[in-house]
Design a protein around this motif. Structure first.
Motif, short mmCIF file in Angstrom:
data_model
loop_
_atom_site.label_atom_id
_atom_site.label_comp_id
_atom_site.label_asym_id
_atom_site.label_seq_id
_atom_site.Cartn_x
_atom_site.Cartn_y
_atom_site.Cartn_z
N HIS A 82 33.59 -42.32 61.64
CA HIS A 82 32.52 -43.29 62.11
C HIS A 82 32.53 -44.51 60.90
CE1 HIS A 82 29.44 -45.85 63.95
NE2 HIS A 82 28.87 -45.83 62.72
N PRO A 107 33.53 -47.95 69.51
CA PRO A 107 32.26 -47.49 68.97
C PRO A 107 31.68 -48.66 68.57
CG PRO A 107 34.34 -47.43 67.50
CD PRO A 107 34.74 -47.50 68.88
N SER A 125 37.75 -46.04 63.32
CA SER A 125 36.46 -45.36 63.71
C SER A 125 36.66 -44.81 65.17
CB SER A 125 35.44 -46.65 63.92
OG SER A 125 34.14 -46.22 64.39
N GLY A 126 36.46 -43.61 65.21
CA GLY A 126 36.38 -42.87 66.39
C GLY A 126 37.62 -41.91 66.55
N ARG A 146 34.83 -36.11 63.13
CA ARG A 146 34.98 -37.47 63.68
C ARG A 146 34.45 -38.63 62.89
NH1 ARG A 146 35.81 -38.77 69.29
NH2 ARG A 146 35.23 -36.36 69.65
N PRO A 159 40.87 -41.31 69.81
CA PRO A 159 39.59 -41.05 70.89
C PRO A 159 40.18 -41.43 72.07
CG PRO A 159 39.37 -43.33 69.81
CD PRO A 159 40.48 -42.71 69.09
#
Length: 618
Positions: free
Chosen positions: A177, A94, A158-159, A175, A87
């Motif tokens: 999560h 996140p 995550s991200g 994406r 990211p």
């Protein structure tokens, strides 16, 4: 779902290693084969095998973890069927839920629509061993790991943006999560594990308490002939005497004694009694050892005290002017501190030695008092008198000894005081003098105030005497006026009596009241006149009331009500009643006159003095 049968090749293993290293933990692979001895660390290869991830555990290729203060750098991760793009580093991390206790399951959302379980195992299998995967049709899944710490590795992804192969189709991208799962089935296992740990802790504590608990005393056997013979031998032995006596006491308390074994118990009790002499000897030996130890301690303490006296004398000699002037300021300060410390320690040891000697003297006096008891019982009265006399003599001698000790200690303290102590005494004397001066000043002020109060009271007394003299003069004038009134009204009353009986009766009442008041109050005449039984003034008390009321109304020319007059008279005599006063005034119409003042509701009856008008009219 077990992923051990699925190969985990990586096109760029260094990128995955860098990503896991940024998290601070080495990634654990679940597909790595057993370690082999022919591994070449410099090549990162094994003989006869394809290239593998150098970050697997046991390979020794993990670099030292980076500092937490440095920013975490996420790089592109290339897998066999997909690619993970990091990211934007400028975006905040996140958000995640609060970590549940014992969580081993993660929620993964944002998966591509075409994602499969094989793809999920390929991406998240690098974090640790996967036990089960629950995939939904709505592009999310739940992954359950074997260990709890692997969840943190999965949260690192995550991200990331995932892309399947090189396709740009929307169904092949997403994406990720990653968060802690709420609907997880490992909670029951964690609770069972916690209960097991609690049971183990309780068991450990119970075992520790049992280990630290003192052992219970052995049970006492019941009486028998065999046990009685053994117990008799134990009682005679000095080493086993305490235990044997305890058994004998238990038997006696249980009620094991009867006629058959009474002789056995008597012999055991006799054997117990034979130990008294031994115990007394042991006690005497211990007391002797204690006395010897006390003597040694006393001699050693006396030697230490003598050395302290020498040290203190050295400090006193150094504080004299011959040597004191040659020391610097800092040296003098240190000498003062050392001298005070030495004196305190010396005094403490001296008090300890004096306490020991005092205890010895008390013991000696108690022994003497015990020895003074006479052996004969016949002369008991004489012995009691002698004991009391000896007690009084002992008490007096003890008081004298304490007084001498106090005097010696005071002399020592006075000798040990130096020049600074004298200055302190001067300061205390000056403070006492200042306190005395302040007390004298306060007493002088009090005397001045008392004198002023005395003068004021003398002035008030003079004023009261003057007022009294004026009142006496007024009373004398009234008496003279009443006497003149009597002498002038007598012929007028005789002529009026012939004309009208009613007027004669009223006049006679007025004359008789005036005559009676004058006769009762005047003491200058030699013989009082004869009293008329029909006189309005019937007693000396009423004559006095007439005089006082006449004086009061003479001061009030506009008259006064009967209540006002009675309030004034009740200050002199509380038994005076308004009806009595009103009746007396009504019987003297020539002297007092009643008038009505005011209009309407404010109408008021007032009495006024009219004696002088009656004199003019007559």
């Amino acid at each position: 779902m077990d992923s051990s049968s699925m190969p985990m090749p990586m096109s760029d293993p260094n990128a995955w290693a860098t990503a896991m290293n940024n998290l601070g933990m080495a990634p654990i692979s679940m597909t790595g084969p057993p370690l082999m001895p022919d591994f070449d660390p410099s090549m990162g290869m094994m003989t006869g095998m394809a290239p593998m991830n150098p970050m697997m555990p046991g390979l020794g290729m993990v670099p030292p973890p980076l500092s937490q203060d440095l920013p975490i750098i996420k790089e592109i991760i290339h897998c066999k069927t997909c690619t993970l793009f990091p990211p934007n580093p400028n975006l905040p991390p996140p958000a995640t839920r609060e970590r549940p206790p014992g969580c081993k399951t993660v929620f993964v959302g944002g998966l591509p629509e075409n994602a499969t379980e094989q793809l999920i195992v390929e991406v998240f299998g690098q974090c640790g061993e996967i036990i089960a995967i629950r995939k939904s049709k709505k592009n999310f899944c739940h992954i359950r790991f074997a260990e709890e710490f692997t969840v943190d590795k999965a949260l690192f992804l995550s991200g990331y943006r995932i892309r399947l192969g090189s396709s740009t189709d929307k169904k092949d991208t997403g994406r990720l999560h990653v968060d802690f799962a709420q609907a997880r089935d490992d909670l029951y296992e964690w609770e069972c594990h916690q209960r097991m740990l609690a049971r183990e802790e309780r068991h450990r504590r119970r075992m520790e308490e049992d280990r630290l608990r003192p052992p219970s005393p052995p049970p006492i056997v019941h009486y028998s002939e065999h046990e009685c013979s053994q117990l008799g031998d134990k009682i005679k032995d000095d080493g086993n005497f305490a235990e044997a006596v305890r058994v004998l006491l238990t038997w006696v308390e249980r009620g094991e004694v009867n006629r058959r074994n009474a002789n056995n118990f008597y012999s055991m009790i006799q054997s117990s009694n034979s130990h008294i002499r031994r115990l007394m000897g042991e006690k005497a030996a211990h007391e002797k050892e204690m006395e010897e130890a006390k003597e040694k301690f006393k001699t050693a303490l006396a030697g230490i005290l003598a050395q302290f006296e020498q040290i203190v004398s050295v400090f006193h000699a150094a504080s004299k002017q011959k040597a004191w002037d040659h020391f610097s300021k800092a040296q003098r300060k240190n000498l003062d501190v050392w001298r005070k410390q030495a004196e305190e320690i010396r005094n403490m040891h001296n008090e300890e030695l004096m306490g020991i000697r005092r205890e010895e003297e008390m013991e000696m006096s108690d022994d003497d008092m015990e020895d003074t008891h006479p052996p004969d019982c016949k002369d008991s009265d004489d012995s009691v008198a002698q004991v009391e006399a000896l007690k009084e003599e002992n008490d007096s001698l003890r008081c004298q000894l304490d007084a001498y000790r106090n005097e010696v200690e005071l002399l020592k303290q006075e000798q040990g005081k130096s020049q600074p102590m004298r200055s302190e005494e001067d300061n205390t004397h000056s403070q006492q003098l200042s306190f005395l001066q302040q007390a004298l000043q306060g007493m002088q002020k009090q005397l001045l105030t008392l004198r002023e109060e005395l003068k004021q009271r003398e002035v008030e007394l003079e004023k009261s005497t003057e007022d009294k003299q004026q009142l006496e003069n007024q009373v004398q004038n009234l008496r003279e006026g009443l006497q003149n009134l009597k002498s002038t009204n007598t012929p007028q009353l005789e002529t009026s009596n012939r004309d009208d009986r009613g007027s004669q009766e009223s006049a006679n009442q007025a004359n008789e009241s005036a005559v009676s008041s004058v006769v009762s109050c005047s003491q200058e005449k030699e013989a009082p006149p004869e009293k008329n039984p029909s006189s309005p003034v019937q007693s000396e008390r009423e004559a006095l009331l007439v005089g006082i009321i006449s004086t009061f109304l003479h001061v009030h020319p506009f008259g006064a009500s009967i209540e006002y007059i009675c309030s004034y008279l009740q200050r002199l005599d509380t038994k005076i009643h308004p009806s009595e006063v009103e009746a007396l005034l009504s019987r003297l119409p020539c002297t007092f006159r009643q008038e009505l003042t005011g209009v309407g509701a404010s109408l008021e009856k007032r009495w006024s003095f009219c004696g002088f008008q009656g004199i003019r009219s007559t």
